[in-house]
Scaffold this motif. Sequence first.
Motif, PDB file in Angstrom:
ATOM      1  N   THR A  58       5.537  -1.415   8.003  1.00 30.46           N
ATOM      2  CA  THR A  58       6.904  -1.227   7.519  1.00 30.46           C
ATOM      3  C   THR A  58       7.320  -2.292   6.502  1.00 30.46           C
ATOM      4  O   THR A  58       7.973  -1.975   5.509  1.00 30.46           O
ATOM      5  CB  THR A  58       7.913  -1.182   8.680  1.00 30.46           C
ATOM      6  N   GLY A  59       6.938  -3.518   6.719  1.00 25.64           N
ATOM      7  CA  GLY A  59       7.260  -4.581   5.761  1.00 25.64           C
ATOM      8  C   GLY A  59       6.588  -4.373   4.421  1.00 25.64           C
ATOM      9  O   GLY A  59       7.187  -4.590   3.364  1.00 25.64           O
ATOM     10  N   ARG A  60       5.336  -3.929   4.455  1.00 24.02           N
ATOM     11  CA  ARG A  60       4.611  -3.691   3.207  1.00 24.02           C
ATOM     12  C   ARG A  60       5.213  -2.513   2.454  1.00 24.02           C
ATOM     13  O   ARG A  60       5.278  -2.528   1.235  1.00 24.02           O
ATOM     14  CB  ARG A  60       3.121  -3.423   3.473  1.00 24.02           C
ATOM     15  N   ILE A  61       5.649  -1.487   3.180  1.00 27.01           N
ATOM     16  CA  ILE A  61       6.285  -0.335   2.534  1.00 27.01           C
ATOM     17  C   ILE A  61       7.558  -0.784   1.833  1.00 27.01           C
ATOM     18  O   ILE A  61       7.808  -0.422   0.678  1.00 27.01           O
ATOM     19  CB  ILE A  61       6.588   0.782   3.557  1.00 27.01           C
ATOM     20  N   THR A  62       8.362  -1.588   2.505  1.00 21.99           N
ATOM     21  CA  THR A  62       9.596  -2.100   1.901  1.00 21.99           C
ATOM     22  C   THR A  62       9.287  -2.857   0.615  1.00 21.99           C
ATOM     23  O   THR A  62       9.965  -2.692  -0.403  1.00 21.99           O
ATOM     24  CB  THR A  62      10.348  -3.006   2.896  1.00 21.99           C
ATOM     25  N   GLU A  63       8.241  -3.678   0.639  1.00 21.95           N
ATOM     26  CA  GLU A  63       7.851  -4.438  -0.554  1.00 21.95           C
ATOM     27  C   GLU A  63       7.398  -3.506  -1.679  1.00 21.95           C
ATOM     28  O   GLU A  63       7.775  -3.696  -2.840  1.00 21.95           O
ATOM     29  CB  GLU A  63       6.726  -5.418  -0.197  1.00 21.95           C
ATOM     30  N   LEU A  64       6.605  -2.501  -1.341  1.00 20.90           N
ATOM     31  CA  LEU A  64       6.091  -1.569  -2.348  1.00 20.90           C
ATOM     32  C   LEU A  64       7.208  -0.700  -2.926  1.00 20.90           C
ATOM     33  O   LEU A  64       7.179  -0.370  -4.118  1.00 20.90           O
ATOM     34  CB  LEU A  64       4.974  -0.705  -1.755  1.00 20.90           C
ATOM     35  N   VAL A  65       8.188  -0.346  -2.111  1.00 22.49           N
ATOM     36  CA  VAL A  65       9.354   0.379  -2.615  1.00 22.49           C
ATOM     37  C   VAL A  65      10.095  -0.503  -3.613  1.00 22.49           C
ATOM     38  O   VAL A  65      10.485  -0.062  -4.695  1.00 22.49           O
ATOM     39  CB  VAL A  65      10.283   0.819  -1.466  1.00 22.49           C
ATOM     40  N   GLY A  66      10.272  -1.773  -3.264  1.00 22.36           N
ATOM     41  CA  GLY A  66      10.949  -2.717  -4.150  1.00 22.36           C
ATOM     42  C   GLY A  66      10.241  -2.901  -5.481  1.00 22.36           C
ATOM     43  O   GLY A  66      10.877  -3.142  -6.507  1.00 22.36           O
ATOM     44  N   LEU A  67       8.927  -2.762  -5.475  1.00 24.73           N
ATOM     45  CA  LEU A  67       8.134  -2.880  -6.698  1.00 24.73           C
ATOM     46  C   LEU A  67       8.095  -1.573  -7.492  1.00 24.73           C
ATOM     47  O   LEU A  67       7.540  -1.518  -8.589  1.00 24.73           O
ATOM     48  CB  LEU A  67       6.697  -3.312  -6.364  1.00 24.73           C
ATOM     49  N   GLY A  68       8.647  -0.521  -6.922  1.00 19.14           N
ATOM     50  CA  GLY A  68       8.652   0.770  -7.603  1.00 19.14           C
ATOM     51  C   GLY A  68       7.340   1.518  -7.516  1.00 19.14           C
ATOM     52  O   GLY A  68       7.108   2.460  -8.278  1.00 19.14           O
ATOM     53  N   LEU A  69       6.470   1.126  -6.598  1.00 17.87           N
ATOM     54  CA  LEU A  69       5.166   1.779  -6.468  1.00 17.87           C
ATOM     55  C   LEU A  69       5.176   2.879  -5.428  1.00 17.87           C
ATOM     56  O   LEU A  69       4.302   3.744  -5.416  1.00 17.87           O
ATOM     57  CB  LEU A  69       4.098   0.749  -6.095  1.00 17.87           C
ATOM     58  N   VAL A  70       6.135   2.827  -4.516  1.00 15.38           N
ATOM     59  CA  VAL A  70       6.217   3.787  -3.422  1.00 15.38           C
ATOM     60  C   VAL A  70       7.655   4.258  -3.333  1.00 15.38           C
ATOM     61  O   VAL A  70       8.581   3.471  -3.524  1.00 15.38           O
ATOM     62  CB  VAL A  70       5.768   3.120  -2.095  1.00 15.38           C
TER      63      VAL A  70
END
Length: 82
Positions: free
Chosen positions: A51-63
């Motif tokens: 879940t933490g990695r998903i949040t980070e990837l969403v923030g980067l615009g990748l997910v």
Amino acid sequence: MRSTQLNSWQQLQPTLSTRQCQVLEAIVKLGGKATNRQIAKCLSWEINRVTGRITELVGLGLVGMGVVAGYLASFNIKEISI
């Protein structure tokens, strides 16, 4: 794999953590759409690691986030193939 996809992935790798790369690879492996639970199972991780990695990837615009079969799911929004 198209050369543009490979170039995109190679450019992103140095800026992403190992775990972020693993989560992104799992999403791609799972067909581009996956719930956190599916990603955790694919990686043999506890869900809280995902879940933490998903949040980070969403923030980067990748997910991005969406609903698949009634469940909140992550999906890759950049055309990246691994």
